[in-house]
Write a protein that holds these residues in place. Structure first.
Motif, PDB file in Angstrom:
ATOM      1  N   GLN A 611      15.954   0.858  -2.292  1.00 47.89           N
ATOM      2  CA  GLN A 611      15.878   2.162  -1.681  1.00 47.89           C
ATOM      3  C   GLN A 611      15.830   3.705  -1.926  1.00 47.89           C
ATOM      4  O   GLN A 611      16.340   4.427  -1.047  1.00 47.89           O
ATOM      5  N   ARG A 612      16.702   3.379  -2.551  1.00 50.23           N
ATOM      6  CA  ARG A 612      16.376   4.952  -3.560  1.00 50.23           C
ATOM      7  C   ARG A 612      15.042   5.944  -3.849  1.00 50.23           C
ATOM      8  O   ARG A 612      15.063   6.453  -3.152  1.00 50.23           O
ATOM      9  N   PHE A 613      14.216   5.302  -4.249  1.00 56.16           N
ATOM     10  CA  PHE A 613      12.829   5.288  -3.446  1.00 56.16           C
ATOM     11  C   PHE A 613      12.240   5.513  -2.970  1.00 56.16           C
ATOM     12  O   PHE A 613      11.858   6.500  -2.328  1.00 56.16           O
ATOM     13  N   ARG A 614      12.499   5.195  -1.725  1.00 52.58           N
ATOM     14  CA  ARG A 614      12.040   4.974   0.041  1.00 52.58           C
ATOM     15  C   ARG A 614      12.759   6.743   0.848  1.00 52.58           C
ATOM     16  O   ARG A 614      12.212   7.271   1.231  1.00 52.58           O
ATOM     17  N   ALA A 615      14.585   6.812  -0.200  1.00 53.52           N
ATOM     18  CA  ALA A 615      15.201   7.580   0.289  1.00 53.52           C
ATOM     19  C   ALA A 615      14.936   8.821  -0.328  1.00 53.52           C
ATOM     20  O   ALA A 615      14.736  10.074   0.775  1.00 53.52           O
ATOM     21  N   HIS A 616      14.321   9.053  -1.229  1.00 52.99           N
ATOM     22  CA  HIS A 616      13.336  10.067  -2.306  1.00 52.99           C
ATOM     23  C   HIS A 616      12.294  10.631  -1.861  1.00 52.99           C
ATOM     24  O   HIS A 616      12.117  11.685  -0.898  1.00 52.99           O
ATOM     25  N   ALA A 617      11.609   9.531  -0.903  1.00 54.50           N
ATOM     26  CA  ALA A 617      10.273  10.036  -0.761  1.00 54.50           C
ATOM     27  C   ALA A 617      10.771  10.111   1.071  1.00 54.50           C
ATOM     28  O   ALA A 617       9.594  11.002   1.919  1.00 54.50           O
ATOM     29  N   ASP A 650       4.950  -3.061  -5.171  1.00 51.88           N
ATOM     30  CA  ASP A 650       4.614  -2.809  -3.845  1.00 51.88           C
ATOM     31  C   ASP A 650       5.116  -1.778  -3.106  1.00 51.88           C
ATOM     32  O   ASP A 650       4.522  -1.134  -2.575  1.00 51.88           O
ATOM     33  N   THR A 651       6.486  -1.574  -3.446  1.00 57.02           N
ATOM     34  CA  THR A 651       6.976  -0.734  -2.664  1.00 57.02           C
ATOM     35  C   THR A 651       6.690   0.635  -2.849  1.00 57.02           C
ATOM     36  O   THR A 651       6.120   1.736  -2.450  1.00 57.02           O
ATOM     37  N   LEU A 652       6.325   0.514  -4.532  1.00 47.05           N
ATOM     38  CA  LEU A 652       5.580   2.385  -4.863  1.00 47.05           C
ATOM     39  C   LEU A 652       4.618   2.334  -4.187  1.00 47.05           C
ATOM     40  O   LEU A 652       3.640   3.465  -4.012  1.00 47.05           O
ATOM     41  N   GLN A 653       3.309   1.349  -4.229  1.00 53.44           N
ATOM     42  CA  GLN A 653       2.471   1.678  -3.964  1.00 53.44           C
ATOM     43  C   GLN A 653       2.356   1.971  -2.971  1.00 53.44           C
ATOM     44  O   GLN A 653       1.991   2.638  -2.128  1.00 53.44           O
ATOM     45  N   LEU A 654       3.250   1.549  -1.272  1.00 48.97           N
ATOM     46  CA  LEU A 654       3.908   1.975  -0.084  1.00 48.97           C
ATOM     47  C   LEU A 654       3.239   3.629   0.177  1.00 48.97           C
ATOM     48  O   LEU A 654       3.091   3.682   1.334  1.00 48.97           O
ATOM     49  N   LEU A 655       4.533   4.092  -0.370  1.00 49.85           N
ATOM     50  CA  LEU A 655       5.621   4.897  -0.801  1.00 49.85           C
ATOM     51  C   LEU A 655       4.264   6.281  -1.062  1.00 49.85           C
ATOM     52  O   LEU A 655       3.607   7.469  -0.582  1.00 49.85           O
ATOM     53  N   GLN A 656       2.791   5.411  -2.203  1.00 48.41           N
ATOM     54  CA  GLN A 656       2.159   6.510  -2.997  1.00 48.41           C
ATOM     55  C   GLN A 656       0.898   6.627  -1.718  1.00 48.41           C
ATOM     56  O   GLN A 656       0.485   7.706  -0.932  1.00 48.41           O
ATOM     57  N   MET A 657       0.571   5.145  -0.633  1.00 51.10           N
ATOM     58  CA  MET A 657      -0.313   5.347   0.220  1.00 51.10           C
ATOM     59  C   MET A 657       0.273   6.360   1.275  1.00 51.10           C
ATOM     60  O   MET A 657      -0.366   7.240   1.692  1.00 51.10           O
ATOM     61  N   ALA A 658       1.314   6.310   1.243  1.00 51.43           N
ATOM     62  CA  ALA A 658       2.394   6.863   2.680  1.00 51.43           C
ATOM     63  C   ALA A 658       1.464   8.389   2.574  1.00 51.43           C
ATOM     64  O   ALA A 658       1.470   9.255   3.640  1.00 51.43           O
ATOM     65  N   LYS A 659       2.438   9.196   1.084  1.00 48.76           N
ATOM     66  CA  LYS A 659       1.578  10.838   0.583  1.00 48.76           C
ATOM     67  C   LYS A 659       0.473  11.094   1.083  1.00 48.76           C
ATOM     68  O   LYS A 659       0.448  12.364   1.368  1.00 48.76           O
ATOM     69  N   ARG A 660      -0.510  10.077   0.778  1.00 49.34           N
ATOM     70  CA  ARG A 660      -1.842  10.376   1.054  1.00 49.34           C
ATOM     71  C   ARG A 660      -1.868  10.545   2.305  1.00 49.34           C
ATOM     72  O   ARG A 660      -3.209  10.974   2.935  1.00 49.34           O
TER      73      ARG A 660
END
Length: 660
Positions: A611-617, A650-660
């Motif tokens: 949840q913290r990763f998602r919030a930062h993103a 998986d969450t980190l990979q999704l966040l990386q893909m969203a950045k692209r």
């Protein structure tokens, strides 16, 4: 080390030390009580006037003839049925029960006052509860009054006796001898008010007890009934006329454990007051032929005794009520100021350190007690942990507990006490006082009672000394200390009610809040009105100040382990839910607050890291996101070098893909 006149006073006190004899008297009186208590409710303590204590043994003087109870035998005039008003027991009697059995009864005559020496150089004691009102006149009245006050403050016979000292000139500084026993009051009005409150509370305890104090002190279901003695020099004390209100309480029927010890130049007109001329060579105790010369101390000697309290290198007299098992279980705490080697009050404090502020417990210098990682499988998450995946156990290691901001204190004139366990254990809002060296055990007892209402004596004993043995003396002392610390609310009701006021004869707190209880109420599901759900979750997490039960002393709070795990799981669940709700509202800052709050309690909860990763993103905080990932990896390394859960990867990979 004491010097000068204080050193001379110490040598004098050592030479006349009667502690051995007084502890013998205590044992004999308790033995008498044990045998009466074993009479299945038929026994009652005889009304005592005085006692004479010498090398050969102990003589008791009763108000009425009665059949003697072992270890005492009849002495002097004996009636046809074997009754006598004087009972004798030799010092070398072999009829004493074991020490543990003696400690299972309360001191039967806690108001005994060592008044002076008899004709045979014996120690003469009078029972203030039986006398009621003792008033001193004559030129030595101040000397005798202060010596009597010292004797009562240090008496090993007094149990939980209390002295209400009225006025600043009556016995200045006396509280230094024992702050638990001695309570200074500005004037007689305040002292008599304390006397009245004590009287009212004891009448509630005595309700339904036949024969009043004489029978109640034998009842194992009745808590200790200590006397309150009003001590006042009427000439220097404000509101001297109020003493008549105190004397009136002594005539109340049924009676309670009260007494007054006063002095003035004039003799009072009241007939029921025993007036003693301190200039007389000898004084005869009423109702007996027992004579004694009064003990006293000059102003200089009184000051020297107080100086000895601050400088003497000797501890208080050993407490016969202390249990080896309890001594092993209770953490080291500082004893009250040391006293000279004169008869000392019972005290089971052990040396050590203890904060006087419950809120500062564990700050800066303390580390959390290492424990296994909690079971977080019940905590909610958007994604489920893969089957067969276990949360790695936390490696036992010291770490600094994060101290969260303190919640705002409750407002209002009578907000009431609050026991706080969602973080460092603390008691706030107490209306009374407690010595710092008594706080640790009292705080644990408060925490246990607020979480386990309706406790039995056996359960209290398990809290005080897990797997050990606790005597009635010790249990009563601890309960009374907590009751005095909590105090009473505005309508006069006690936050820890007397046992006799409870129909089931169990201990429970009343009108005492707990942050854990409040937390549970806030996070409870109220599906009929979900609109305020985020606000209630936020309010619940505001109560959390750190890891539950953090900073507690070693070997204490062993009962809290399962509760702590339950609390951690609940906090993680609430933080995870609130973070999810905030993310759905695109409130990244709110989600970050919730996740961080939960991680400060359970840093091993990976769902909160996600949840913290998602919030930062969501907030576009790339640098903070990278720092958070490194922090989580460091945490996993601390836990034993485990890799992150597949869900986290998986969450980190999704966040990386969203950045692209």
């Amino acid at each position: 080390m004491p010097t000068g006149t204080a050193a001379a006073a110490e040598r004098a006190l050592r030479s006349v030390d009667a502690s051995v004899e007084l502890h013998l008297l205590d044992s004999l009186l308790r033995a008498l009580t044990v045998r009466l208590a074993d009479q299945d409710g038929e026994g009652a303590l005889p009304d005592l006037i005085a006692a004479r204590l010498g090398e050969p043994g102990v003589m008791l003087y009763l108000s009425e003839p009665a059949a003697p109870i072992a270890p005492f035998t009849a002495d002097g005039a004996i009636t046809a049925d074997g009754a006598s008003a004087t009972w004798w027991c030799p010092a070398d009697t072999d009829q004493l029960p074991g020490e543990e059995r003696l400690r299972e009864v309360d001191p039967p005559y806690p108001g005994l006052l060592a008044l002076g020496n008899g004709d045979d150089d014996s120690l003469v004691l009078v029972d203030l509860e039986g006398i009621g009102a003792l008033h001193l006149t004559g030129g030595r009245r101040h000397e005798v009054l202060r010596m009597a006050a010292i004797t009562l403050a240090l008496s090993p016979l007094g149990g939980q006796i209390e002295l209400a000292v009225a006025g600043g000139e009556t016995a200045p500084g006396l509280a230094a001898l024992d702050p638990q026993r001695v309570r200074p009051h500005a004037g007689l009005a305040d002292a008599v008010a304390a006397l009245t409150t004590h009287h009212t509370e004891q009448l509630a305890t005595l309700a339904g007890c036949a024969d009043g104090l004489s029978r109640a002190r034998l009842d194992s279901d009745v808590e200790e009934l200590p006397p309150l003695v009003l001590v006042a020099d009427l000439e220097s004390c404000p509101d001297p006329d109020r003493v008549k209100d105190g004397w009136a309480l002594l005539d109340h029927s049924p009676s309670s454990a009260l007494a007054t010890l006063t002095s003035s130049a004039d003799e009072p007109a009241e007939e029921d007051v025993w007036t003693v001329d301190t200039d007389a060579e000898h004084v005869t105790v009423p109702g007996t032929e027992l004579r004694c010369s009064l003990s006293g101390c000059t102003d200089t000697e009184y000051a020297d005794v107080l100086a000895l309290v601050q400088t003497a290198d000797l501890p208080l007299q050993p407490d016969p009520a202390s249990d080896p098992a309890l001594a092993q279980q209770v953490p080291a705490e500082p004893a009250a100021a040391p006293a000279p080697s004169v008869p000392g009050p019972e005290s089971d404090a052990s040396p050590g350190t203890e904060s006087t502020d419950g809120d500062s417990r564990g700050k800066d210098t303390e580390t959390e007690t290492p424990s296994s990682a909690p079971d977080l499988t019940k905590a909610s998450d958007t994604h489920q942990t893969p089957p067969g995946r276990t949360v790695p156990a936390a490696r036992a290691h010291a770490r600094v507990s994060v101290r969260l901001p303190e919640p705002e204190p409750a407002e209002g004139p009578d907000a009431g006490p609050v026991v706080r366990v969602l973080g460092p254990v603390a008691l706030t809002g107490a209306h009374g006082q407690i010595q710092s060296n008594r706080e640790t055990v009292a705080l644990e007892l408060a925490a246990w009672l607020v979480l386990h209402p309706g406790a039995t004596s056996h359960q209290i004993d398990e809290v005080l000394a897990p797997n050990g043995r606790v005597t009635r003396d010790t249990r009563n002392s601890r309960i009374r200390e907590l009751r005095k610390w909590l105090g009473a609310h505005e309508d006069g009701g006690l936050y820890l009610p007397l046992l006799t006021s409870q129909s089931d004869r169990r201990f429970r707190l009343e009108h005492v809040a707990c942050d854990w209880t409040d937390f549970q109420q806030l996070v409870a599901d109220h599906s009929e009105d979900p609109s305020d759900r985020p606000e209630r979750l936020r309010e619940a997490l505001d109560l959390v100040r750190g890891r539950p039960f953090s900073g507690v002393p070693a070997r204490r709070y062993s009962w809290s382990e399962d509760l702590a795990q339950e609390m951690i799981t609940a906090v993680v669940h609430a933080a995870d839910e609130l973070a999810d709700l905030r993310l759905r509202e695109s409130d990244g800052r709110g989600a970050l607050w919730a996740a961080t709050r939960g991680l400060q309690v359970a840093r091993e909860a990976e769902q909160l890291w996600r949840q913290r990763f998602r919030a930062h993103a969501l907030l576009g905080e790339d640098r903070e996101l990278e720092a958070a990932i490194r922090s989580m990896e460091s945490m996993l390394l601390d836990l034993g070098g485990y890799s992150m859960e597949a869900e986290t990867s998986d969450t980190l990979q999704l966040l990386q893909m969203a950045k692209r």
